[in-house]
Design a protein around this motif. Structure first.
Motif, short mmCIF file in Angstrom:
data_model
loop_
_atom_site.label_atom_id
_atom_site.label_comp_id
_atom_site.label_asym_id
_atom_site.label_seq_id
_atom_site.Cartn_x
_atom_site.Cartn_y
_atom_site.Cartn_z
N ARG A 121 -7.25 -1.89 5.63
CA ARG A 121 -6.98 -2.77 4.48
C ARG A 121 -8.21 -3.63 4.17
NH1 ARG A 121 -2.83 -4.59 6.56
NH2 ARG A 121 -1.43 -2.98 5.83
N ASP A 122 -8.83 -4.19 5.21
CA ASP A 122 -10.03 -5.00 5.01
C ASP A 122 -11.16 -4.17 4.39
OD1 ASP A 122 -8.72 -7.19 6.06
OD2 ASP A 122 -9.79 -7.14 7.99
N ALA A 123 -11.33 -2.96 4.89
CA ALA A 123 -12.39 -2.10 4.35
C ALA A 123 -12.12 -1.73 2.90
CB ALA A 123 -12.52 -0.83 5.21
N LEU A 124 -10.86 -1.45 2.58
CA LEU A 124 -10.53 -1.10 1.19
C LEU A 124 -10.71 -2.29 0.26
CD1 LEU A 124 -7.34 1.07 1.73
CD2 LEU A 124 -9.52 1.84 0.78
N ASN A 125 -10.46 -3.49 0.75
CA ASN A 125 -10.58 -4.69 -0.08
C ASN A 125 -12.00 -5.23 -0.15
OD1 ASN A 125 -7.86 -4.76 -0.75
ND2 ASN A 125 -7.34 -5.93 1.08
N SER A 126 -12.88 -4.72 0.69
CA SER A 126 -14.26 -5.18 0.73
C SER A 126 -15.02 -4.68 -0.50
CB SER A 126 -14.94 -4.66 1.99
OG SER A 126 -16.30 -5.01 2.00
N GLY B 140 -0.77 -1.81 13.52
CA GLY B 140 -1.11 -3.05 12.82
C GLY B 140 -2.60 -3.33 12.83
N PHE B 141 -3.23 -3.07 13.98
CA PHE B 141 -4.67 -3.30 14.11
C PHE B 141 -5.46 -2.36 13.19
CE2 PHE B 141 -8.69 -2.14 16.24
CZ PHE B 141 -9.32 -3.38 16.19
N VAL B 142 -5.16 -1.07 13.28
CA VAL B 142 -5.86 -0.07 12.45
C VAL B 142 -5.57 -0.30 10.98
CG1 VAL B 142 -6.03 2.39 11.90
CG2 VAL B 142 -6.00 1.64 14.28
N LEU C 105 -17.61 5.00 9.98
CA LEU C 105 -16.54 6.00 9.97
C LEU C 105 -15.48 5.66 8.94
CD1 LEU C 105 -15.21 8.48 11.16
CD2 LEU C 105 -14.22 7.01 12.92
N VAL C 106 -15.09 4.41 8.86
CA VAL C 106 -14.05 4.04 7.90
C VAL C 106 -14.51 4.29 6.46
CG1 VAL C 106 -14.58 1.57 7.67
CG2 VAL C 106 -12.23 2.36 7.40
N ALA C 107 -15.79 4.10 6.19
CA ALA C 107 -16.31 4.38 4.85
C ALA C 107 -16.21 5.87 4.54
CB ALA C 107 -17.76 3.91 4.73
N GLU D 114 -10.11 9.39 -0.78
CA GLU D 114 -10.07 8.80 -2.13
C GLU D 114 -9.27 7.50 -2.19
OE1 GLU D 114 -8.62 12.19 -4.30
OE2 GLU D 114 -10.64 13.06 -4.42
N HIS D 115 -9.53 6.61 -1.23
CA HIS D 115 -8.95 5.27 -1.18
C HIS D 115 -7.43 5.25 -0.95
CE1 HIS D 115 -12.89 4.49 -2.90
NE2 HIS D 115 -12.76 3.25 -2.46
N ARG D 116 -6.85 6.32 -0.42
CA ARG D 116 -5.41 6.37 -0.13
C ARG D 116 -5.16 5.76 1.24
NH1 ARG D 116 -6.29 11.69 -1.51
NH2 ARG D 116 -5.55 12.30 0.55
N PHE D 117 -4.58 4.56 1.26
CA PHE D 117 -4.39 3.79 2.49
C PHE D 117 -3.70 4.60 3.58
CE2 PHE D 117 -1.67 1.16 5.16
CZ PHE D 117 -2.61 0.33 5.74
N ASP D 118 -2.56 5.20 3.28
CA ASP D 118 -1.78 5.90 4.30
C ASP D 118 -2.58 7.03 4.96
OD1 ASP D 118 0.36 4.23 3.88
OD2 ASP D 118 1.47 5.67 2.64
#
Length: 56
Positions: A13-18, A6-8, A26-28, A35-39
């Motif tokens: 999710r926050d980074a993708l929505n930013s 849940g934390f990760v 690292l998340v970037a 290629e923006h695939r959440f899973d």
């Protein structure tokens, strides 16, 4: 494990929505690589988190 997921997931999710992502974060890098695939991003981030907390 559910708490970490849940934390990760929230961080990803926050980074993708930013509107902007910090260059060099690292998340970037994971977002660009997957290629923006959440899973895929969440799975790699979880693997890195778990690997960083393993005991020798």
């Amino acid at each position: 494990m559910r708490v970490m997921d849940g934390f990760v997931g929230g961080l990803v999710r926050d980074a993708l929505n930013s509107a902007t992502t910090e260059r060099g974060a690292l998340v970037a890098s994971l977002i660009e690589h997957h290629e923006h695939r959440f899973d895929a991003i969440r799975d790699d981030a979880m693997s890195l988190l778990i690997a960083g907390h393993s005991q020798p």
